[in-house]
Design a protein around this motif. Structure first.
Motif, PDB file in Angstrom:
ATOM      1  N   GLY A   1      18.011  94.642 -15.467  1.00 19.53           N
ATOM      2  CA  GLY A   1      17.270  94.785 -14.207  1.00 19.53           C
ATOM      3  C   GLY A   1      16.623  95.991 -14.069  1.00 19.53           C
ATOM      4  N   GLY A   2      16.010  96.193 -12.925  1.00 16.45           N
ATOM      5  CA  GLY A   2      15.402  97.577 -12.386  1.00 16.45           C
ATOM      6  C   GLY A   2      14.226  97.693 -12.822  1.00 16.45           C
ATOM      7  N   LEU A   3      13.375  98.745 -12.605  1.00 15.30           N
ATOM      8  CA  LEU A   3      12.050  99.007 -12.973  1.00 15.30           C
ATOM      9  C   LEU A   3      11.974 100.577 -13.229  1.00 15.30           C
ATOM     10  CD1 LEU A   3      10.631  98.810  -9.568  1.00 15.30           C
ATOM     11  CD2 LEU A   3      11.124  96.807 -10.546  1.00 15.30           C
ATOM     12  N   TRP A   4      11.019 101.147 -13.948  1.00  9.87           N
ATOM     13  CA  TRP A   4      10.457 102.426 -14.001  1.00  9.87           C
ATOM     14  C   TRP A   4       9.035 102.630 -13.691  1.00  9.87           C
ATOM     15  CZ3 TRP A   4      12.312 103.763 -19.954  1.00  9.87           C
ATOM     16  CH2 TRP A   4      13.698 103.589 -20.140  1.00  9.87           C
ATOM     17  N   PHE A   5       8.856 103.820 -13.343  1.00  9.61           N
ATOM     18  CA  PHE A   5       7.542 104.508 -12.959  1.00  9.61           C
ATOM     19  C   PHE A   5       7.335 105.733 -13.746  1.00  9.61           C
ATOM     20  CE2 PHE A   5       9.108 101.653  -9.675  1.00  9.61           C
ATOM     21  CZ  PHE A   5       7.740 100.872  -9.212  1.00  9.61           C
ATOM     22  N   THR A   6       6.298 106.222 -13.749  1.00  8.50           N
ATOM     23  CA  THR A   6       5.825 107.341 -14.012  1.00  8.50           C
ATOM     24  C   THR A   6       5.461 108.280 -12.720  1.00  8.50           C
ATOM     25  OG1 THR A   6       4.444 108.968 -15.471  1.00  8.50           O
ATOM     26  CG2 THR A   6       3.455 106.916 -14.428  1.00  8.50           C
ATOM     27  N   VAL A   7       6.000 109.514 -12.659  1.00  3.23           N
ATOM     28  CA  VAL A   7       5.735 110.550 -11.472  1.00  3.23           C
ATOM     29  C   VAL A   7       5.309 111.691 -12.212  1.00  3.23           C
ATOM     30  CG1 VAL A   7       6.653 111.586  -9.465  1.00  3.23           C
ATOM     31  CG2 VAL A   7       7.330 109.265 -10.235  1.00  3.23           C
ATOM     32  N   ALA A   8       4.123 112.247 -12.007  1.00  3.27           N
ATOM     33  CA  ALA A   8       3.544 113.302 -12.719  1.00  3.27           C
ATOM     34  C   ALA A   8       3.804 113.496 -14.212  1.00  3.27           C
ATOM     35  CB  ALA A   8       4.197 114.618 -12.101  1.00  3.27           C
ATOM     36  N   ASP A   9       4.655 114.323 -14.721  1.00  2.44           N
ATOM     37  CA  ASP A   9       5.141 114.252 -16.085  1.00  2.44           C
ATOM     38  C   ASP A   9       6.636 114.002 -16.333  1.00  2.44           C
ATOM     39  OD1 ASP A   9       6.355 116.776 -15.206  1.00  2.44           O
ATOM     40  OD2 ASP A   9       5.775 118.001 -16.872  1.00  2.44           O
ATOM     41  N   ILE A  10       7.317 113.208 -15.482  1.00  7.57           N
ATOM     42  CA  ILE A  10       8.536 112.724 -15.585  1.00  7.57           C
ATOM     43  C   ILE A  10       8.548 111.373 -15.235  1.00  7.57           C
ATOM     44  CG2 ILE A  10       9.699 114.888 -15.151  1.00  7.57           C
ATOM     45  CD1 ILE A  10      10.649 113.627 -12.421  1.00  7.57           C
ATOM     46  N   GLU A  11       9.859 110.676 -15.397  1.00  9.74           N
ATOM     47  CA  GLU A  11       9.964 109.160 -15.134  1.00  9.74           C
ATOM     48  C   GLU A  11      10.662 109.203 -13.834  1.00  9.74           C
ATOM     49  OE1 GLU A  11      10.908 107.025 -18.808  1.00  9.74           O
ATOM     50  OE2 GLU A  11       9.205 107.682 -19.617  1.00  9.74           O
ATOM     51  N   LEU A  12      10.652 107.842 -13.033  1.00 13.30           N
ATOM     52  CA  LEU A  12      11.620 107.566 -12.248  1.00 13.30           C
ATOM     53  C   LEU A  12      12.190 106.312 -12.427  1.00 13.30           C
ATOM     54  CD1 LEU A  12      12.885 107.652  -9.434  1.00 13.30           C
ATOM     55  CD2 LEU A  12      10.933 106.836  -8.439  1.00 13.30           C
ATOM     56  N   HIS A  13      13.285 106.092 -12.895  1.00 13.40           N
ATOM     57  CA  HIS A  13      13.971 104.945 -13.386  1.00 13.40           C
ATOM     58  C   HIS A  13      14.855 104.399 -12.029  1.00 13.40           C
ATOM     59  CE1 HIS A  13      14.137 106.032 -17.833  1.00 13.40           C
ATOM     60  NE2 HIS A  13      13.041 106.253 -17.388  1.00 13.40           N
ATOM     61  N   ILE A  14      14.530 103.057 -11.607  1.00 13.27           N
ATOM     62  CA  ILE A  14      15.162 102.443 -10.573  1.00 13.27           C
ATOM     63  C   ILE A  14      16.086 101.496 -11.360  1.00 13.27           C
ATOM     64  CG2 ILE A  14      15.021 101.143  -8.272  1.00 13.27           C
ATOM     65  CD1 ILE A  14      12.094 102.477  -8.081  1.00 13.27           C
ATOM     66  N   GLY A  15      17.385 101.674 -11.066  1.00 14.00           N
ATOM     67  CA  GLY A  15      18.426 100.734 -11.605  1.00 14.00           C
ATOM     68  C   GLY A  15      18.982  99.910 -10.472  1.00 14.00           C
ATOM     69  N   THR A  16      19.666  98.827 -10.876  1.00 14.33           N
ATOM     70  CA  THR A  16      20.384  97.775 -10.009  1.00 14.33           C
ATOM     71  C   THR A  16      21.856  98.403 -10.128  1.00 14.33           C
ATOM     72  OG1 THR A  16      20.299  96.268 -11.588  1.00 14.33           O
ATOM     73  CG2 THR A  16      18.532  96.387 -10.141  1.00 14.33           C
ATOM     74  N   GLU A  17      22.337  98.056  -8.888  1.00 17.60           N
ATOM     75  CA  GLU A  17      24.080  98.078  -9.136  1.00 17.60           C
ATOM     76  C   GLU A  17      24.616  97.406  -7.737  1.00 17.60           C
ATOM     77  OE1 GLU A  17      25.068 102.255  -9.315  1.00 17.60           O
ATOM     78  OE2 GLU A  17      24.586 102.635  -7.170  1.00 17.60           O
ATOM     79  N   THR A  18      25.660  96.955  -7.713  1.00 11.54           N
ATOM     80  CA  THR A  18      26.484  96.284  -6.637  1.00 11.54           C
ATOM     81  C   THR A  18      26.975  97.175  -5.807  1.00 11.54           C
ATOM     82  OG1 THR A  18      28.472  95.947  -7.926  1.00 11.54           O
ATOM     83  CG2 THR A  18      26.961  94.294  -8.204  1.00 11.54           C
ATOM     84  N   HIS A  19      27.098  98.599  -5.712  1.00  9.17           N
ATOM     85  CA  HIS A  19      27.589  99.681  -5.108  1.00  9.17           C
ATOM     86  C   HIS A  19      29.217  99.668  -5.122  1.00  9.17           C
ATOM     87  CE1 HIS A  19      24.020 100.928  -3.474  1.00  9.17           C
ATOM     88  NE2 HIS A  19      23.368  99.719  -3.310  1.00  9.17           N
ATOM     89  N   SER A  20      29.689  99.081  -6.169  1.00  9.79           N
ATOM     90  CA  SER A  20      31.153  99.274  -6.351  1.00  9.79           C
ATOM     91  C   SER A  20      31.463  99.868  -7.516  1.00  9.79           C
ATOM     92  CB  SER A  20      31.858  97.829  -6.505  1.00  9.79           C
ATOM     93  OG  SER A  20      31.129  97.096  -7.682  1.00  9.79           O
TER      94      SER A  20
END
Length: 124
Positions: A47-66
């Motif tokens: 799951g999750g998604l990835w984006f590009t920000v300038a010359d780095i990446e932003l990875h958005i992961g999923t979790e249940t907070h446990s």
């Protein structure tokens, strides 16, 4: 440690609740104007998604907070195998990460339970 040569931040991972990808996509794409990039096939099931920000990446992961969070910075390094050997010799527990094309990687936790990832770019 002479073998540790950090080149740059490769990506930063933040986390959202499981199943909230559409809400995150709308915010990060439409409101912040970031460009979404495709995740490697080996990681899509997480799951999750990835984006590009300038010359780095932003990875958005999923979790249940446990438990311990997956949030982390990832540093691009040189000589990943030498670094890994040094960490093992220093009794730092490493976690082998799912390998993806064009990149070798592993992660570890500092003494305060902050996750850190090291990546080395390779030819595809």
């Amino acid at each position: 440690m002479k073998c540790l040569q950090i080149k740059r931040i490769h990506h930063i991972q933040i986390c959202i609740p499981t199943g909230e990808e559409n809400k995150a996509r709308q915010f990060y794409s439409q409101i912040l104007g970031l460009e979404e990039i495709e995740k490697p096939d080996a990681l899509k099931a997480n799951g999750g998604l990835w984006f590009t920000v300038a010359d780095i990446e932003l990875h958005i992961g999923t979790e249940t907070h446990s438990g311990i969070s997956k949030r982390h910075p990832a540093f691009e390094v040189e000589n990943l195998d030498i670094i890994k050997k040094h960490f093992i010799e220093q009794n730092v527990s490493i976690k082998e990460e799912t390998q993806i094309p064009g990149m070798k990687r592993f992660s570890f936790y500092d003494p305060f339970q902050n996750r850190i990832e090291f990546v080395e770019l390779t030819s595809v």
